[in-house]
Design a protein around this motif. Structure first.
Motif, PDB file in Angstrom:
ATOM      1  N   TYR A 169       0.827  -1.202   0.000  1.00 49.20           N
ATOM      2  CA  TYR A 169       0.000   0.000   0.000  1.00 49.20           C
ATOM      3  C   TYR A 169       0.864   1.256   0.000  1.00 49.20           C
ATOM      4  O   TYR A 169       0.677   2.156  -0.837  1.00 49.20           O
ATOM      5  N   PHE A 170       1.828   1.327   0.927  1.00 46.76           N
ATOM      6  CA  PHE A 170       2.655   2.528   1.038  1.00 46.76           C
ATOM      7  C   PHE A 170       3.495   2.753  -0.212  1.00 46.76           C
ATOM      8  O   PHE A 170       3.641   3.891  -0.682  1.00 46.76           O
ATOM      9  N   VAL A 171       4.060   1.694  -0.767  1.00 47.58           N
ATOM     10  CA  VAL A 171       5.036   1.853  -1.844  1.00 47.58           C
ATOM     11  C   VAL A 171       4.369   2.030  -3.206  1.00 47.58           C
ATOM     12  O   VAL A 171       4.836   2.820  -4.039  1.00 47.58           O
ATOM     13  N   GLU A 172       3.273   1.321  -3.433  1.00 53.08           N
ATOM     14  CA  GLU A 172       2.718   1.278  -4.777  1.00 53.08           C
ATOM     15  C   GLU A 172       1.326   1.897  -4.900  1.00 53.08           C
ATOM     16  O   GLU A 172       0.988   2.477  -5.942  1.00 53.08           O
ATOM     17  N   LEU A 173       0.499   1.788  -3.884  1.00 52.89           N
ATOM     18  CA  LEU A 173      -0.914   2.113  -4.042  1.00 52.89           C
ATOM     19  C   LEU A 173      -1.337   3.424  -3.389  1.00 52.89           C
ATOM     20  O   LEU A 173      -2.228   4.112  -3.904  1.00 52.89           O
ATOM     21  N   ARG A 174      -0.733   3.793  -2.281  1.00 54.62           N
ATOM     22  CA  ARG A 174      -1.230   4.894  -1.464  1.00 54.62           C
ATOM     23  C   ARG A 174      -1.349   6.210  -2.227  1.00 54.62           C
ATOM     24  O   ARG A 174      -2.371   6.908  -2.132  1.00 54.62           O
ATOM     25  N   ASP A 175      -0.322   6.567  -2.976  1.00 58.49           N
ATOM     26  CA  ASP A 175      -0.257   7.893  -3.601  1.00 58.49           C
ATOM     27  C   ASP A 175      -0.585   7.869  -5.092  1.00 58.49           C
ATOM     28  O   ASP A 175      -0.297   8.839  -5.804  1.00 58.49           O
TER      29      ASP A 175
ATOM     30  N   ALA B 210      -4.773   8.650   9.546  1.00 57.70           N
ATOM     31  CA  ALA B 210      -3.522   9.407   9.648  1.00 57.70           C
ATOM     32  C   ALA B 210      -2.452   8.878   8.701  1.00 57.70           C
ATOM     33  O   ALA B 210      -1.476   9.579   8.419  1.00 57.70           O
ATOM     34  N   LEU B 211      -2.617   7.647   8.194  1.00 56.66           N
ATOM     35  CA  LEU B 211      -1.629   7.060   7.292  1.00 56.66           C
ATOM     36  C   LEU B 211      -2.122   7.010   5.847  1.00 56.66           C
ATOM     37  O   LEU B 211      -1.437   6.474   4.980  1.00 56.66           O
ATOM     38  N   THR B 212      -3.278   7.567   5.576  1.00 56.22           N
ATOM     39  CA  THR B 212      -3.809   7.600   4.219  1.00 56.22           C
ATOM     40  C   THR B 212      -3.756   9.035   3.689  1.00 56.22           C
ATOM     41  O   THR B 212      -3.608   9.986   4.461  1.00 56.22           O
TER      42      THR B 212
ATOM     43  N   ARG C 222      -8.962  10.766   2.143  1.00 56.67           N
ATOM     44  CA  ARG C 222      -9.315   9.364   1.878  1.00 56.67           C
ATOM     45  C   ARG C 222      -9.955   8.705   3.101  1.00 56.67           C
ATOM     46  O   ARG C 222     -10.771   7.815   2.992  1.00 56.67           O
ATOM     47  N   GLY C 223      -9.519   9.058   4.312  1.00 60.03           N
ATOM     48  CA  GLY C 223     -10.082   8.475   5.515  1.00 60.03           C
ATOM     49  C   GLY C 223      -9.512   7.111   5.840  1.00 60.03           C
ATOM     50  O   GLY C 223      -8.651   6.572   5.124  1.00 60.03           O
ATOM     51  N   ALA C 224      -9.994   6.539   6.943  1.00 56.99           N
ATOM     52  CA  ALA C 224      -9.547   5.213   7.373  1.00 56.99           C
ATOM     53  C   ALA C 224     -10.011   4.153   6.382  1.00 56.99           C
ATOM     54  O   ALA C 224     -11.022   4.318   5.687  1.00 56.99           O
ATOM     55  N   ILE C 225      -9.258   3.054   6.326  1.00 56.52           N
ATOM     56  CA  ILE C 225      -9.586   1.943   5.421  1.00 56.52           C
ATOM     57  C   ILE C 225      -9.975   0.746   6.278  1.00 56.52           C
ATOM     58  O   ILE C 225      -9.198   0.307   7.127  1.00 56.52           O
ATOM     59  N   PRO C 226     -11.152   0.173   6.085  1.00 55.65           N
ATOM     60  CA  PRO C 226     -11.556  -0.968   6.908  1.00 55.65           C
ATOM     61  C   PRO C 226     -10.705  -2.207   6.637  1.00 55.65           C
ATOM     62  O   PRO C 226     -10.248  -2.429   5.506  1.00 55.65           O
TER      63      PRO C 226
END
Length: 443
Positions: free
Chosen positions: A18-24, A55-57, A61-65
């Motif tokens: 998620y952090f490396v490829e998808l988040r941004d 806080a990490l998205t 975007r908000g929290a991810i379930p």
């Protein structure tokens, strides 16, 4: 239109992907993570994570379930999911394709992110130790490499795969350097970090591995990736050593992503040969030679189990309860570990069967993993599991507990019987840590 994504994971590589490829990526939105079946422990998963925090998205975007994997089909339909990414490790190839079939049947695409997409570039050399399964002896090999690098005057930082139980924001980057840093961790987390810290090494882990590797490289000349399970290295390695377990000789071509590791190895190491038959060694060697690149040498090593001399008499003639590293026995599929070997070697009169005495979640674990024979996995994802472990040991009423976990179990559980610790170390047969590293450092 924005591609709607679900990431199938287990609170580890899924967050890294998620952090490396998808988040941004503005063209993709992660609408949910799933947690693996073994993590379905009540309303939250084993890590205590109900949501991936806002806080990490990205802003807005908000929290991810984080939802049970069993709900994948409904999740794809309800959230109009376009693509499901598979992002966890140590499962059979058949398991991966069953997951793919469920995603496809629900109407989504199914993908796996590869090394080119998710491996981070690091400013200092990276030596990666990986394996085809969990429990092959990675940390012992990584420890030997760390000792060798230290003897050459190089500062080493060990980076472990994440076990981000609890507050993900607080655990975005974690650094462990002494006993105080380990306070309050789960048994599984201590199994990842404690042996390196006890040897005087600094260990990094966390959730955001770009930040983790950046921090590690600031204080190290070399970063040593001691990969969890059989996971792909999170950083692009300059030298990549992959372990194959002689006691599970065919697993190198049966498990994901262990086979990928072996096919990308710079060198392969067949381990535990002293405990394996000639046929097992030959089969494991054959798998390594067939799957590793043509220019990757295949080396051989033993796993040597020992108990401190003053503790051995506690085992001799005793009714012993063996407690082993949890992941090695459960999703790793091993029937036993170092504790079993030590109990046998040092003359236990019998091995106490924990199954009739198991309580709570441990009873369910022993029922699920019916390949286990008179050994108890050190499950400790939560205080409740630690309490179940203590209660099970006391109910079994052994003369001695022989612990084959990589941690000091006596410091974690409060039980009536004395706890004797079994240690295990790698001994190379046809090379040594210096020669193996020399080949990598010369690349």
């Amino acid at each position: 239109m924005t591609e709607r994504v679900v990431v199938m994971g287990a609170a580890g590589r899924d967050f890294h992907d998620y952090f490396v490829e998808l988040r941004d990526d503005p063209d993709r939105e992660v609408v949910a993570f799933t947690r693996a079946p073994g993590q379905n422990l009540g309303e939250t998963d084993a890590a205590g994570i109900a949501d991936f925090p806002a806080a990490l998205t990205p802003e807005g975007r908000g929290a991810i379930p984080v939802v049970p994997e069993a709900d994948l089909g409904a999740l794809v339909a309800d959230r109009a999911v376009d693509t499901v990414y598979f992002s966890y490790s140590d499962v059979t190839h058949e398991h991966v394709m069953h997951a793919a079939s469920r995603a496809l049947a629900a109407g989504a695409d199914f993908e796996i992110l590869g090394p080119r997409s998710v491996q981070v570039d690091v400013d200092v050399p990276v030596v990666a130790v990986n394996a085809v399964r969990t429990g092959c002896g990675k940390s012992q090999v990584a420890g030997a490499f760390a000792d060798e690098l230290d003897s050459r005057g190089l500062d080493v930082a060990v980076v472990r795969e994440p076990m981000p139980y609890g507050d993900l924001v607080e655990k975005r980057v974690e650094r462990f350097a002494d006993d105080a840093d380990l306070a309050g961790l789960t048994v599984e987390e201590r199994e990842e970090y404690e042996q390196h810290v006890a040897a005087g090494r600094v260990v990094y882990a966390g959730v955001d591995y770009r930040a983790v590797f950046e921090r590690a490289s600031e204080e190290a000349d070399v970063v040593l990736w001691d990969g969890g399970n059989n996971e792909l290295a999170f950083a692009r390695p300059d030298y990549h050593v992959v372990l194959v377990d002689a006691l599970r000789p065919d697993h190198g071509e049966r498990y994901h992503p262990g086979e990928t590791n072996l096919r990308r190895a710079d060198a392969a190491l067949v381990t535990k040969e002293n405990a394996a038959s000639d046929d097992q060694i030959a089969e494991a060697t054959n798998v390594a030679e067939r799957l590793a690149p043509d220019d990757a040498p295949v080396h051989h090593a033993d796993s040597v189990v020992s108990v401190a001399e003053g503790e051995r008499e506690r085992i001799a003639g005793a009714d012993a309860l063996v407690v082993e590293d949890g992941p090695t026995l459960t999703h790793g599929g091993a029937p036993h570990g170092a504790g079993y070997v030590a109990a046998d070697r040092y003359g236990a009169a019998s091995l106490v069967d924990p199954a009739p005495h198991a309580v709570g979640e441990l009873a369910a674990v022993l029922e699920e993993y019916d390949h286990l024979d008179r050994v108890l996995p050190a499950m400790g994802y939560s205080d409740a599991q630690v309490a179940d472990l203590e209660a099970t040991i006391d109910a079994a009423d052994p003369d001695v507990v022989v612990a084959g976990t990589p941690i000091d179990l006596a410091a974690v559980v409060d039980v009536d019987a004395p706890v004797v610790r079994a240690h295990y170390d790698v001994e190379f047969r046809d090379t040594d840590a210096g020669a193996l590293l020399e080949a990598g450092l010369d690349r």
